[in-house]
Write an enzyme that holds these catalytic residues in place. Structure first.
Site, PDB file in Angstrom:
ATOM      1  N   CYS A 130       1.010  -1.609  -0.165  1.00  0.00           N
ATOM      2  CA  CYS A 130      -0.285  -0.273   0.140  1.00  0.00           C
ATOM      3  C   CYS A 130       1.230   1.503  -0.509  1.00  0.00           C
ATOM      4  CB  CYS A 130      -1.004  -0.005   0.955  1.00  0.00           C
ATOM      5  SG  CYS A 130      -1.441  -1.447   1.348  1.00  0.00           S
ATOM      6  N   GLY A 157      -0.514   0.040  -5.199  1.00  0.00           N
ATOM      7  CA  GLY A 157      -1.751  -0.319  -4.731  1.00  0.00           C
ATOM      8  C   GLY A 157      -2.632   0.423  -5.879  1.00  0.00           C
ATOM      9  N   ASN A 217       0.101   1.282   6.356  1.00  0.00           N
ATOM     10  CA  ASN A 217       0.943  -0.496   5.598  1.00  0.00           C
ATOM     11  C   ASN A 217       1.859  -0.665   5.977  1.00  0.00           C
ATOM     12  OD1 ASN A 217       3.565   0.385   3.129  1.00  0.00           O
ATOM     13  ND2 ASN A 217       2.514  -0.464   2.391  1.00  0.00           N
ATOM     14  N   GLY A 218       1.357  -1.863   5.298  1.00  0.00           N
ATOM     15  CA  GLY A 218       2.149  -3.165   6.668  1.00  0.00           C
ATOM     16  C   GLY A 218       1.073  -4.381   6.411  1.00  0.00           C
ATOM     17  N   CYS A 269      12.509  -3.496   4.697  1.00  0.00           N
ATOM     18  CA  CYS A 269      12.561  -4.477   3.613  1.00  0.00           C
ATOM     19  C   CYS A 269      13.292  -4.982   2.612  1.00  0.00           C
ATOM     20  CB  CYS A 269      11.218  -4.712   3.137  1.00  0.00           C
ATOM     21  SG  CYS A 269      10.443  -5.754   1.412  1.00  0.00           S
ATOM     22  N   TYR A 314      11.477  -4.534  -6.399  1.00  0.00           N
ATOM     23  CA  TYR A 314      10.712  -4.477  -7.069  1.00  0.00           C
ATOM     24  C   TYR A 314      10.075  -2.747  -6.533  1.00  0.00           C
ATOM     25  CZ  TYR A 314       6.126  -5.657  -9.418  1.00  0.00           C
ATOM     26  OH  TYR A 314       5.087  -5.781 -10.421  1.00  0.00           O
ATOM     27  N   ASP A 356      12.791  -8.793 -12.919  1.00  0.00           N
ATOM     28  CA  ASP A 356      13.139  -8.548 -11.563  1.00  0.00           C
ATOM     29  C   ASP A 356      13.073 -10.413 -10.612  1.00  0.00           C
ATOM     30  OD1 ASP A 356      10.468  -8.327 -10.561  1.00  0.00           O
ATOM     31  OD2 ASP A 356      10.053  -7.347 -12.412  1.00  0.00           O
ATOM     32  N   CYS A 399       5.125 -13.767   2.173  1.00  0.00           N
ATOM     33  CA  CYS A 399       5.520 -12.884   2.862  1.00  0.00           C
ATOM     34  C   CYS A 399       4.654 -12.901   3.775  1.00  0.00           C
ATOM     35  CB  CYS A 399       5.817 -11.374   1.783  1.00  0.00           C
ATOM     36  SG  CYS A 399       6.053  -9.336   3.131  1.00  0.00           S
ATOM     37  N   CYS A 439      14.999  -7.784   6.424  1.00  0.00           N
ATOM     38  CA  CYS A 439      13.872  -8.662   5.987  1.00  0.00           C
ATOM     39  C   CYS A 439      14.215  -9.024   4.782  1.00  0.00           C
ATOM     40  CB  CYS A 439      12.629  -8.346   6.140  1.00  0.00           C
ATOM     41  SG  CYS A 439      11.538  -9.652   6.100  1.00  0.00           S
ATOM     42  N   CYS A 491      10.764 -13.299   2.843  1.00  0.00           N
ATOM     43  CA  CYS A 491      11.055 -13.726   1.459  1.00  0.00           C
ATOM     44  C   CYS A 491      11.452 -15.265  -0.263  1.00  0.00           C
ATOM     45  CB  CYS A 491       9.794 -13.366   0.056  1.00  0.00           C
ATOM     46  SG  CYS A 491      11.227 -12.149  -0.587  1.00  0.00           S
TER      47      CYS A 491
END
Length: 487
Positions: free
Chosen positions: A18, A44, A123-124, A258, A264, A368, A404, A461, A464
């Site tokens: 987001c 988003g 956001n999250g 992240c 990306y 990517d 994720c 982080c 993924c």
């Protein structure tokens, strides 16, 4: 209104989380927010919302499905959002329902408290939202949405603190997972990042009296704001008038930003940690060329997200760069209903091969990421049909083998190609001459960590890729998700 459909061939990418944006101290703040959200649209595309405050008109909000440009550029909407203080949100849902009945899930969320109103945009992803929601409902809370973010409002309502800013602190101390939050009261603009700083948030200055909070620096550029600094992990800033007050309401923790923001999610013209996102992506291509060289005639990006890495690969390898695939820039997210016939056209409605450039060439395609691998197979088929002699894939991220849980919409693990196949098996399944991913160390080097990844204390982080989750996803574990076994 016509039905709202996603591209039937966009499900092979991790979806944006987001975007959040807030402004105070400017006339018609909602117009600044609309511009900021437009710059964050890549984060988003499902829906957006704006809340503003004016002393004479109180709090006002507008929430709409679709693009910012289609909803928040019209006078009949923007005139209903007066005031010098406003926040906004663009959404791709990672929690909650989708569809025509889900306007209730569109943020910002608003609550009226004894000391006044408060709007929040998040956001999250809250990894203990199910447990919190269950507890709150048992204590009498009545939820209006299916979004995990609404938990914050209900936790604020149950706080005994005397100010809204303190209630936000109280609420967020109960929350696990990843959050960057922009909130507003009648007089204050508030920004908060979780202790690990997983999701981004930056502070900007608008002339002499205004301030802005944004997910990315590119949205500051569009409103002519100067970048001041990043909100630090675990920090809360409260902006009132010309004063910015900073506090640290959480237990200190080592930052785990992240890393996929660099790969990306963030726009290439944004700045992260003092580094250009574009330059980091170009450097990923350089690392790829060093780690996975191959004899070829042409380096081609899978547009648009593969372009900077392809430029870096071509420069480092000395192999010519060329736009072997052309993207249809006018294909919006809303399209015709995806019938089986349309689906069978694959990616051709979005991407087309530059046949004159490709024919007879040994082609390196730089993308990517590979998630399910379905789009990679379709692109490979298009390149071969155009007459390419060989097709080699080079991927500007390590294999995506784990979902994720911190604000990115990821398929369940069984649907991730790298979770069920080795690199050689993926190469054979996609049907290319070679397939190589940048290493996790190479990705860290490209992001500024010269020594690569410190396994004992990684800077980012990267769950993924590694399965190393900095915050245990308690809701998912309760549902049966199995964490990576300790090595």
């Amino acid at each position: 209104m016509a039905p709202f459909y996603s591209h039937p061939f966009d499900d092979d990418k991790l979806k944006e989380e987001c975007g959040i944006f807030g402004v105070t101290g400017v006339v018609d703040a909602s117009n600044f927010v609309a511009l900021g959200l437009h710059a964050l649209q890549h984060r988003g595309q499902e829906a957006g919302g704006i809340v503003s405050y004016h002393p004479d008109h109180g709090f006002n909000s507008a929430r709409r499905f679709g693009y910012v440009r289609d909803n928040f550029t019209k006078a009949d909407v923007m005139d209903t959002l007066p005031g010098q203080l406003a926040i906004g949100h663009v959404r791709y849902s990672t929690a909650g329902s989708k569809g025509a009945t889900a306007i209730r899930d569109v943020q910002p969320f608003f609550g009226e408290f004894s000391m006044g109103g408060c709007a929040i945009a998040h956001n999250g992803n809250i990894t203990n939202a199910i447990a919190l929601r269950r507890e709150l409902i048992e204590r009498g809370s009545i939820f209006q949405s299916s979004s995990d973010s609404e938990c914050i409002i209900h936790l604020m309502a149950r706080s005994i603190q005397k100010s809204l800013a303190e209630r936000i602190k109280d609420a967020l101390r109960r929350v696990e997972g990843a959050f960057s939050v922009v909130a507003m009261t009648r007089t204050k603009l508030i920004g908060v990042r979780d202790p690990l700083g997983v999701r981004p948030l930056v502070l900007g200055r608008i002339s002499d009296h205004g301030w802005a909070l944004s997910s990315e620096t590119c949205a500051l550029d569009i409103i002519g704001a100067d970048f001041v600094r990043e909100i630090e992990p675990g920090e809360m800033v409260v902006i009132e008038g010309n004063k910015v007050e900073s506090t640290r309401p959480f237990t200190p923790a080592k930052s785990r930003f992240c890393i996929f923001e660099n790969v990306y999610f963030s726009r290439p013209d944004s700045i992260i940690g003092g580094r250009s996102v574009y330059e980091t992506r170009r450097q990923i291509g350089v690392e790829l060329a060093r780690e996975a060289p191959v004899d070829a005639d042409l380096v081609c990006p899978v547009p648009d997200s593969g372009t900077p890495a392809a430029i870096g690969y071509a420069h480092e390898s000395g192999i010519p760069f060329g736009m072997g695939i052309i993207r249809n820039q006018y294909m919006g997210r809303t399209f015709i209903e995806p019938t089986d016939h349309i689906r069978n056209m694959g990616v051709r409605l979005k991407l087309n091969v530059n046949r004159a450039l490709i024919k007879g060439k040994r082609v390196i395609l730089v993308d990517d990421s590979v998630v399910r691998g379905t789009t990679s197979r379709k692109i490979k088929d298009m390149i071969l049909e155009a007459g390419a002699a060989e097709v080699h894939f080079r991927i500007a991220s390590p294999p995506t083998a784990w979902p994720c849980f911190y604000g990115v919409d990821t398929p369940e693990r069984s649907k991730l190609l790298a979770a069920t196949m080795s690199e050689d098996e993926m190469r054979d399944w996609i049907g290319v001459d070679s397939l190589k991913f940048v290493s996790l160390d190479g990705l860290y080097r490209a992001a500024g960590e010269a020594a690569g990844r410190d396994a004992a204390s990684p800077r980012f982080c990267d769950a993924c890729f590694s399965g190393d989750y900095p915050v245990a996803p308690s809701d998912k574990i309760e549902e049966g998700f199995e964490m990576k076994a300790a090595e």
